[in-house]
Design a protein around this motif. Structure first.
Motif, short mmCIF file in Angstrom:
data_model
loop_
_atom_site.label_atom_id
_atom_site.label_comp_id
_atom_site.label_asym_id
_atom_site.label_seq_id
_atom_site.Cartn_x
_atom_site.Cartn_y
_atom_site.Cartn_z
N ALA A 1 42.24 50.77 37.68
CA ALA A 1 42.07 51.59 38.87
C ALA A 1 40.91 51.10 39.72
CB ALA A 1 41.86 53.05 38.47
N ARG A 2 39.82 50.73 39.08
CA ARG A 2 38.66 50.29 39.84
C ARG A 2 38.99 49.08 40.70
NH1 ARG A 2 33.85 49.61 35.66
NH2 ARG A 2 32.92 48.67 37.55
N HIS A 3 39.89 48.24 40.24
CA HIS A 3 40.28 47.08 41.06
C HIS A 3 41.40 47.43 42.04
CE1 HIS A 3 41.06 42.93 42.18
NE2 HIS A 3 42.35 43.17 41.97
N ILE A 4 42.51 47.97 41.52
CA ILE A 4 43.70 48.17 42.34
C ILE A 4 43.49 49.29 43.36
CG2 ILE A 4 46.14 48.82 42.30
CD1 ILE A 4 45.67 46.06 41.19
N ALA A 5 42.91 50.42 42.93
CA ALA A 5 42.80 51.60 43.80
C ALA A 5 41.48 51.69 44.53
CB ALA A 5 43.02 52.87 42.97
N TYR A 6 40.41 51.15 43.93
CA TYR A 6 39.08 51.30 44.53
C TYR A 6 38.52 49.99 45.07
CZ TYR A 6 39.21 55.93 42.41
OH TYR A 6 39.56 57.21 42.06
N GLY A 7 39.24 48.89 44.86
CA GLY A 7 38.89 47.64 45.51
C GLY A 7 37.71 46.89 44.93
N GLU A 8 37.30 47.21 43.69
CA GLU A 8 36.19 46.49 43.09
C GLU A 8 36.64 45.10 42.62
OE1 GLU A 8 33.26 48.26 40.47
OE2 GLU A 8 34.33 50.16 40.64
N ASN A 9 35.79 44.14 42.81
CA ASN A 9 36.06 42.77 42.36
C ASN A 9 35.54 42.62 40.93
OD1 ASN A 9 36.76 40.07 42.24
ND2 ASN A 9 34.91 39.39 43.32
N ILE A 10 36.35 43.09 39.96
CA ILE A 10 35.95 43.05 38.56
C ILE A 10 37.05 42.44 37.72
CG2 ILE A 10 34.46 45.10 38.77
CD1 ILE A 10 36.76 46.70 37.44
N VAL A 11 36.71 42.07 36.52
CA VAL A 11 37.71 41.66 35.54
C VAL A 11 38.32 42.94 34.96
CG1 VAL A 11 38.15 40.45 33.38
CG2 VAL A 11 36.47 39.55 35.01
N TYR A 12 39.57 43.18 35.26
CA TYR A 12 40.19 44.45 34.89
C TYR A 12 41.34 44.28 33.91
CZ TYR A 12 43.93 43.18 38.16
OH TYR A 12 44.96 42.54 38.80
N SER A 13 41.64 43.03 33.55
CA SER A 13 42.80 42.78 32.69
C SER A 13 42.47 41.64 31.74
CB SER A 13 44.02 42.40 33.53
OG SER A 13 45.08 41.95 32.72
N GLY A 14 43.16 41.66 30.60
CA GLY A 14 43.10 40.51 29.71
C GLY A 14 43.98 39.40 30.22
N PRO A 15 43.98 38.25 29.55
CA PRO A 15 44.75 37.10 30.02
C PRO A 15 46.25 37.38 30.09
CG PRO A 15 43.14 36.44 28.36
CD PRO A 15 43.17 37.93 28.36
N HIS A 16 46.88 36.88 31.16
CA HIS A 16 48.33 36.95 31.32
C HIS A 16 48.88 35.54 31.46
CE1 HIS A 16 48.76 41.25 31.54
NE2 HIS A 16 47.88 41.34 32.52
N TYR A 17 49.93 35.26 30.72
CA TYR A 17 50.56 33.93 30.80
C TYR A 17 50.96 33.61 32.24
CZ TYR A 17 54.38 30.56 30.70
OH TYR A 17 55.22 29.50 30.96
N LYS A 18 50.64 32.40 32.67
CA LYS A 18 50.92 31.97 34.04
C LYS A 18 51.97 30.86 34.07
CE LYS A 18 48.53 30.16 38.15
NZ LYS A 18 47.19 29.72 38.67
N GLU A 19 51.71 29.76 33.35
CA GLU A 19 52.65 28.63 33.36
C GLU A 19 52.39 27.74 32.16
OE1 GLU A 19 51.97 26.51 36.95
OE2 GLU A 19 49.98 25.79 36.36
N MET A 20 53.34 26.82 31.92
CA MET A 20 53.17 25.90 30.80
C MET A 20 53.51 24.48 31.25
SD MET A 20 56.47 26.21 28.31
CE MET A 20 58.11 25.66 28.87
#
Length: 614
Positions: free
Chosen positions: A506-525
């Motif tokens: 919420a702090r990132h998506i709804a309140y616009g804070e530039n923080i690390v809010y998630s763990g790693p998500h697979y991007k590409e291989m």
């Protein structure tokens, strides 16, 4: 004058957004609304409907609102802050009182009247979208009220309040066991041409009423026959304090009935356990902890009934009033009722008596005897699980309630058929954003926790992948929770970690804070020299393992047979390989229903989401 019940004392209204108050009165009636030193006026239409737009306000309170028409209503103790809708199934519904094994001391100190919850009355509707809510009230995060808060919702709100000191309103609209299609509008579901028959059938009131009546009669008859035939309820009853158990058999608790004579039994089985107490242990109230029991139980101490639970999931935590326990020998008797599945005292849970800070271990040898054998009790038809019912009954009436965002915790009831969940979730998000006319309404959701259910098809893993794919929907975020579940409990108690991770989102998506809010998500291989190099988003300050070498990675060749792989972190990537697979094709991570060994995190301490590159 008729208002939706959510427009009531103690309500929280959304700051910085246009607020609309609406209701019904007699036709062509003048309505005046006074709020924050301003008076607004309108006239009801020929049906008596009216709406007044108040504009937007900064946070604050408490305030008073007066509405005058054919009668005058005064609404008090109003706060303006941020309103979050909580929805989904039982893990969102789970109240704080079900988490007290972990948070009892913390809850004793809670007193924050600026955090409030409105529990939407649980009702379904198949004919049309409801306009009004009836019943329910706003409660505060204070003693005697906070224990009924959604645990996820409270811990989420508490994090936001500590950060922003803005009142938080939680609109709690979650119902245990509901699949996602119950929360989607009929118009949207008909676009899929999958639910048409059910939608038509459930509009037949006579069918619904007859089905419910037959279910109730069948349930009543089953229990009447069970109780009439249960030898343990005849005299002398098997819960009585002084009862000979010389002809009873032995059972080790905790344990499943599998591989015993009880495995296929449906009916009632009685269990007894004796324990000794000293004089000083019997002077105060005590607490009995009996883990979780499949399916239902009636529990007695020294012949006195102290508690019962009607189904398998709630933890058995029974208070024992002073005067029931006695010095010397005491007897615990538990009547276990098996309705549909093999019974069990679920393992890896507490089985103990707590008296005066002393713990009496109740595990080990118990005596048991079969009271009655019956046929399987088929489950009833849960109409609240049927398509569109929850949407019409509980979501549609909230259209006038401006929201800051949505928290969604659901998916367990769709694991039987997980493929296509991402499509349904996208439909739901679009539906709800259309409701509130906010196409960027923040949608924060929880990925399924870990659970050991013996499913060889990994349906929970597949549904987690569907949830991960849903991050392509704009203004969404997902809290990964595979490390805070309980492998033997569908309803893990650590809802604090879940709420905290959703608050970061919420702090990132709804309140616009530039923080690390998630763990790693697979991007590409990339396939390089017989190995697969994985790239990730949300690596934060860097990739790390929680402990030891990386675990839970699998790799396959062209035959698509996966094998446990070696995986190493190199810079901001993970390199995966297997000595016997020279031309790898795909990688999976944490691809099981209970991936307890998964240990890929970022340095901020947030876990990586399970994934497959397929």
């Amino acid at each position: 004058m008729k208002l939706s019940s959510i427009i009531s004392n103690g309500m929280v209204l959304q700051r910085h957004q246009t607020i609309t108050i609406s209701g019904e009165t007699i036709p062509s009636q003048t309505i005046q609304l006074s709020f924050l030193h301003r008076t607004y006026e309108t006239t009801s239409d020929r049906h008596g409907n009216w709406a007044i737009v108040l504009g937007s306000f900064n946070h604050g309170g408490p305030y008073v609102m007066t509405i005058s028409a054919d009668e005058t209503l005064v609404i008090e103790d109003i706060f303006i802050g941020d309103v979050w809708l909580l929805s989904g199934q039982s893990n969102m519904e789970l109240p704080i009182r079900r988490t007290l094994d972990l948070f009892s001391e913390e809850m004793k100190a809670v007193h924050n009247p600026s955090i409030r919850q409105f529990s939407v009355p649980q009702t379904y509707q198949f004919h049309q979208e409801n306009d009004f809510l009836e019943g329910g009230k706003w409660t505060k995060a204070i003693q005697n009220e906070v224990l009924d808060f959604s645990a996820v919702g409270y811990f989420f709100a508490n994090e936001l309040y500590k950060k922003y000191e803005v009142p938080i309103g939680l609109v709690h609209a979650a119902v245990g066991g509901t699949p996602i299609e119950a929360w989607i509008s009929e118009k949207t579901l008909r676009e899929l041409h999958v639910y048409d028959e059910e939608l038509h059938q459930n509009k037949d009131d006579s069918y619904v009423s007859l089905t419910k009546l037959q279910d109730e009669e069948r349930h009543t008859k089953w229990y009447e026959q069970l109780n009439a035939n249960d030898l343990g309820l005849q005299k002398p009853a098997w819960y009585e304090e002084n009862l000979s158990t010389n002809d009873w058999q032995e059972f080790s608790v905790p344990n499943s009935w599998k591989s015993s004579e009880l495995e296929s039994l449906r009916g009632a089985v009685w269990f007894r356990k004796e324990f000794q107490l000293s004089d000083e242990m019997c002077t105060e109230n005590a607490k009995l902890m009996l883990g979780t029991i499949i399916d239902a139980d009636d529990t007695y101490i020294n012949g006195t009934h102290i508690g019962s639970t009607a189904y398998r999931y709630p933890p058995r935590r029974y208070n024992i009033p002073a005067g029931i326990l006695k010095p010397g020998k005491n007897t615990l008797a538990v009547r276990v009722i098996s309705t549909q599945t093999t019974g069990a005292f679920v393992t890896d849970m507490p089985y103990k008596l707590i008296v005066n800070s002393n713990e009496i271990n109740l595990e080990g040898s118990w005596s048991y005897k079969i009271g009655a054998i019956t046929e399987t009790l088929d489950p009833p038809t849960f109409f609240q699980y049927k398509p569109t019912g929850m949407y019409n009954g509980m979501i549609a009436p909230l259209k006038q309630m401006t929201m800051k965002g949505v928290l969604w915790y659901q998916g367990e009831s769709n694991t039987a058929n997980p493929s296509g969940y991402a499509q349904l979730f996208a439909k739901l998000v679009h539906d709800w954003r259309t409701n509130w006319q906010q196409q960027d309404l923040p949608f924060l959701y929880t990925q399924l926790s870990n659970l050991e259910n013996g499913d060889p098809h990994h349906h929970w893993a597949i549904l987690r992948e569907e949830q991960r794919k849903s991050l392509t929907i704009p203004h969404t975020a997902m809290a990964v929770t595979i490390d805070v579940g309980e492998q033997n409990d569908l309803h893990p108690q650590d809802k604090k970690s879940v709420g905290q991770r959703l608050a970061l989102c919420a702090r990132h998506i709804a309140y616009g804070e530039n923080i690390v809010y998630s763990g790693p998500h697979y991007k590409e291989m990339k396939r390089i020299d017989g190995k697969i190099k994985l790239s990730f988003d949300h690596i934060g300050s860097g990739l790390v393992t929680k402990d030891g070498e990386l675990q839970a990675f699998e790799i396959c060749g062209s035959d698509l047979n996966f094998f446990a792989a070696t995986a190493n972190i190199k810079d901001d990537h993970v390199i995966v390989y297997h000595d016997q697979i020279q031309n790898p094709v795909h990688v999976r991570y944490a691809w099981s229903d209970n991936p307890e060994e998964a240990n890929l995190y970022n340095k901020e301490g947030l876990p990586a989401s399970p994934f497959t590159t397929e």
